[in-house]
Design a protein around this motif. Structure first.
Motif, PDB file in Angstrom:
ATOM      1  N   GLN A 107       0.803  -1.221   0.000  1.00  0.00           N
ATOM      2  CA  GLN A 107       0.000   0.000   0.000  1.00  0.00           C
ATOM      3  C   GLN A 107       0.832   1.266   0.000  1.00  0.00           C
ATOM      4  N   ASN A 108       2.147   1.140   0.087  1.00  0.00           N
ATOM      5  CA  ASN A 108       3.004   2.320   0.018  1.00  0.00           C
ATOM      6  C   ASN A 108       3.033   2.890  -1.391  1.00  0.00           C
ATOM      7  N   THR A 109       3.478   4.123  -1.500  1.00  0.00           N
ATOM      8  CA  THR A 109       3.587   4.748  -2.824  1.00  0.00           C
ATOM      9  C   THR A 109       4.592   4.007  -3.686  1.00  0.00           C
ATOM     10  N   THR A 110       5.731   3.644  -3.098  1.00  0.00           N
ATOM     11  CA  THR A 110       6.740   2.843  -3.793  1.00  0.00           C
ATOM     12  C   THR A 110       6.566   1.392  -3.358  1.00  0.00           C
ATOM     13  N   ASN A 111       5.881   0.608  -4.188  1.00  0.00           N
ATOM     14  CA  ASN A 111       5.589  -0.781  -3.813  1.00  0.00           C
ATOM     15  C   ASN A 111       6.267  -1.790  -4.734  1.00  0.00           C
ATOM     16  N   TYR A 112       7.122  -1.324  -5.642  1.00  0.00           N
ATOM     17  CA  TYR A 112       7.931  -2.214  -6.497  1.00  0.00           C
ATOM     18  C   TYR A 112       7.050  -3.176  -7.311  1.00  0.00           C
ATOM     19  N   THR A 113       6.073  -2.611  -8.000  1.00  0.00           N
ATOM     20  CA  THR A 113       5.211  -3.416  -8.885  1.00  0.00           C
ATOM     21  C   THR A 113       5.259  -2.907 -10.323  1.00  0.00           C
ATOM     22  N   SER A 114       6.318  -2.220 -10.685  1.00  0.00           N
ATOM     23  CA  SER A 114       6.429  -1.702 -12.049  1.00  0.00           C
ATOM     24  C   SER A 114       6.685  -2.842 -13.024  1.00  0.00           C
ATOM     25  N   HIS A 115       6.613  -2.525 -14.310  1.00  0.00           N
ATOM     26  CA  HIS A 115       6.844  -3.548 -15.332  1.00  0.00           C
ATOM     27  C   HIS A 115       8.272  -4.090 -15.268  1.00  0.00           C
ATOM     28  N   ALA A 116       9.218  -3.224 -14.953  1.00  0.00           N
ATOM     29  CA  ALA A 116      10.609  -3.672 -14.866  1.00  0.00           C
ATOM     30  C   ALA A 116      10.788  -4.689 -13.738  1.00  0.00           C
ATOM     31  N   VAL A 117      10.149  -4.424 -12.597  1.00  0.00           N
ATOM     32  CA  VAL A 117      10.241  -5.352 -11.473  1.00  0.00           C
ATOM     33  C   VAL A 117       9.534  -6.663 -11.802  1.00  0.00           C
ATOM     34  N   GLN A 118       8.393  -6.590 -12.476  1.00  0.00           N
ATOM     35  CA  GLN A 118       7.684  -7.800 -12.860  1.00  0.00           C
ATOM     36  C   GLN A 118       8.520  -8.658 -13.812  1.00  0.00           C
ATOM     37  N   ASP A 119       9.170  -8.012 -14.787  1.00  0.00           N
ATOM     38  CA  ASP A 119      10.037  -8.753 -15.715  1.00  0.00           C
ATOM     39  C   ASP A 119      11.208  -9.402 -14.976  1.00  0.00           C
ATOM     40  N   GLU A 120      11.751  -8.676 -14.003  1.00  0.00           N
ATOM     41  CA  GLU A 120      12.880  -9.222 -13.243  1.00  0.00           C
ATOM     42  C   GLU A 120      12.445 -10.437 -12.422  1.00  0.00           C
ATOM     43  N   LEU A 121      11.278 -10.363 -11.824  1.00  0.00           N
ATOM     44  CA  LEU A 121      10.777 -11.507 -11.051  1.00  0.00           C
ATOM     45  C   LEU A 121      10.533 -12.712 -11.953  1.00  0.00           C
ATOM     46  N   ASN A 137      12.038 -13.368 -14.787  1.00  0.00           N
ATOM     47  CA  ASN A 137      13.348 -13.895 -15.198  1.00  0.00           C
ATOM     48  C   ASN A 137      14.011 -14.691 -14.079  1.00  0.00           C
ATOM     49  N   LEU A 138      13.852 -14.228 -12.847  1.00  0.00           N
ATOM     50  CA  LEU A 138      14.422 -14.963 -11.715  1.00  0.00           C
ATOM     51  C   LEU A 138      13.755 -16.326 -11.550  1.00  0.00           C
ATOM     52  N   CYS A 139      12.439 -16.366 -11.731  1.00  0.00           N
ATOM     53  CA  CYS A 139      11.724 -17.650 -11.638  1.00  0.00           C
ATOM     54  C   CYS A 139      12.172 -18.587 -12.759  1.00  0.00           C
ATOM     55  N   ALA A 140      12.312 -18.031 -13.980  1.00  0.00           N
ATOM     56  CA  ALA A 140      12.747 -18.852 -15.109  1.00  0.00           C
ATOM     57  C   ALA A 140      14.162 -19.379 -14.892  1.00  0.00           C
ATOM     58  N   GLU A 141      15.017 -18.552 -14.341  1.00  0.00           N
ATOM     59  CA  GLU A 141      16.394 -18.974 -14.090  1.00  0.00           C
ATOM     60  C   GLU A 141      16.447 -20.075 -13.033  1.00  0.00           C
ATOM     61  N   ASN A 142      15.616 -19.952 -12.029  1.00  0.00           N
ATOM     62  CA  ASN A 142      15.573 -20.970 -10.976  1.00  0.00           C
ATOM     63  C   ASN A 142      15.095 -22.316 -11.539  1.00  0.00           C
ATOM     64  N   ILE A 143      14.051 -22.289 -12.372  1.00  0.00           N
ATOM     65  CA  ILE A 143      13.542 -23.526 -12.976  1.00  0.00           C
ATOM     66  C   ILE A 143      14.581 -24.120 -13.915  1.00  0.00           C
ATOM     67  N   ARG A 144      15.231 -23.272 -14.706  1.00  0.00           N
ATOM     68  CA  ARG A 144      16.268 -23.761 -15.627  1.00  0.00           C
ATOM     69  C   ARG A 144      17.414 -24.422 -14.874  1.00  0.00           C
ATOM     70  N   HIS A 145      17.786 -23.832 -13.741  1.00  0.00           N
ATOM     71  CA  HIS A 145      18.862 -24.399 -12.932  1.00  0.00           C
ATOM     72  C   HIS A 145      18.486 -25.784 -12.413  1.00  0.00           C
ATOM     73  N   LYS A 146      17.237 -25.979 -12.014  1.00  0.00           N
ATOM     74  CA  LYS A 146      16.796 -27.295 -11.528  1.00  0.00           C
ATOM     75  C   LYS A 146      16.802 -28.327 -12.646  1.00  0.00           C
ATOM     76  N   ILE A 147      16.416 -27.912 -13.865  1.00  0.00           N
ATOM     77  CA  ILE A 147      16.422 -28.845 -14.996  1.00  0.00           C
ATOM     78  C   ILE A 147      17.837 -29.297 -15.310  1.00  0.00           C
ATOM     79  N   ILE A 148      18.763 -28.355 -15.314  1.00  0.00           N
ATOM     80  CA  ILE A 148      20.159 -28.698 -15.612  1.00  0.00           C
ATOM     81  C   ILE A 148      20.727 -29.611 -14.534  1.00  0.00           C
ATOM     82  N   LYS A 149      20.339 -29.395 -13.280  1.00  0.00           N
ATOM     83  CA  LYS A 149      20.783 -30.274 -12.196  1.00  0.00           C
ATOM     84  C   LYS A 149      20.308 -31.710 -12.402  1.00  0.00           C
ATOM     85  N   GLU A 150      19.087 -31.857 -12.923  1.00  0.00           N
ATOM     86  CA  GLU A 150      18.584 -33.195 -13.191  1.00  0.00           C
ATOM     87  C   GLU A 150      19.370 -33.862 -14.313  1.00  0.00           C
ATOM     88  N   ILE A 151      19.758 -33.083 -15.331  1.00  0.00           N
ATOM     89  CA  ILE A 151      20.517 -33.648 -16.449  1.00  0.00           C
ATOM     90  C   ILE A 151      21.929 -34.031 -16.013  1.00  0.00           C
TER      91      ILE A 151
END
Length: 253
Positions: free
Chosen positions: A96-110, A112-126
């Motif tokens: 509810q704050n004025t600066t709540n970090y929900t901009s498009h840039a923050v959403q894209d970063e989140l 990408n972080l989720c995609a990187e985490n999933i990719r890392h788990k797939i590579i670990k399995e291989i």
């Protein structure tokens, strides 16, 4: 008295939904020769009052899309944040704050972080077997030409297929460029030391060419990478040819 009793409705002026319609439930048949209406032997028509229910309002939009649903005031990400804020006061205070970090840039970063985490788990399995196969196909996005890369490997005795990521190939789409992008992507994710034992693409010459296609260049680096024409693309070609020659099949597809 040999006459039928009818419930007469005014066709030009239908009754209102709340009106009460009287319906004759017992009708005297005038074909009966012994039909006499009297106080002692006659049949008396009983009348019941039936209330006509109000018709349900309906429009074309309801018929096509179903019942109306509330329109979201924000995008999916912020709607999810609003839902979480209802159950976690600490999150609600930040959101509810004025600066709540929900901009498009923050959403894209989140994302990408989720995609990187999933990719890392797939590579670990291989890494457990260090053996896998690759599958590539075109994935155009607006004006950007992309190539989707999927991997096929085993986890124990189970065969799994996983989407690994998109590769931007907007600069060129020839065999040299596409194969170079695949090698660079594998090197970036530390998969170039594993063994590629299978590869599957569509039947285009740039991908399936025996001497200069992408599959030939992959096989030069990974000699055991057997090429297989993608079965899904094969079925698609069969269906297209069938519809060309057997026109009636088009009605069933």
């Amino acid at each position: 008295m040999s006459k039928k009793l009818f419930a007469i409705f005014n066709a030009n002026k239908p009754p209102s939904p709340s009106s009460v319609v009287s319906v004759c439930t017992n009708v005297i048949d005038d074909t009966d020769p012994d039909d006499t209406l009297s106080s002692s032997q006659g049949s008396i028509a009983t009348v019941e009052s039936i209330k006509v229910p109000e018709p349900e309002t309906c429009n074309l939009g309801t018929l096509l899309t179903g019942p109306a649903r509330p329109v979201l005031e924000a995008r999916n990400f912020k709607e999810i944040c609003s839902l979480i804020a209802k159950h976690y006061p600490e999150f609600a205070e930040k959101f509810q704050n004025t600066t709540n970090y929900t901009s498009h840039a923050v959403q894209d970063e989140l994302a990408n972080l989720c995609a990187e985490n999933i990719r890392h788990k797939i590579i670990k399995e291989i890494e457990d077997t260090k053996v896998f196969g690759i599958m590539c196909d075109e994935a155009r996005y607006f004006k950007q030409e992309q190539m989707s890369l999927c991997v096929r490997y085993t986890v124990g005795l189970n065969i799994v297929e996983r989407f690994l990521g998109f590769i931007d190939v907007s600069d060129k789409q020839d065999d040299e460029s596409l194969s170079a992008h695949i090698f660079a992507y594998l090197t970036k994710n530390n998969m170039d030391t594993f063994h590629v034992v299978a590869q599957s693409y569509d039947g285009a010459n740039v991908m399936s060419g025996k001497f200069n296609g992408v599959q030939a260049k992959i096989k030069n680096k990974f000699p055991y990478a057997v090429y297989t024409h993608c079965m899904a693309h094969r079925i698609n070609l069969v269906v297209i040819d069938m519809c060309k020659y057997v026109k009636v099949n088009c009605n069933f597809l």
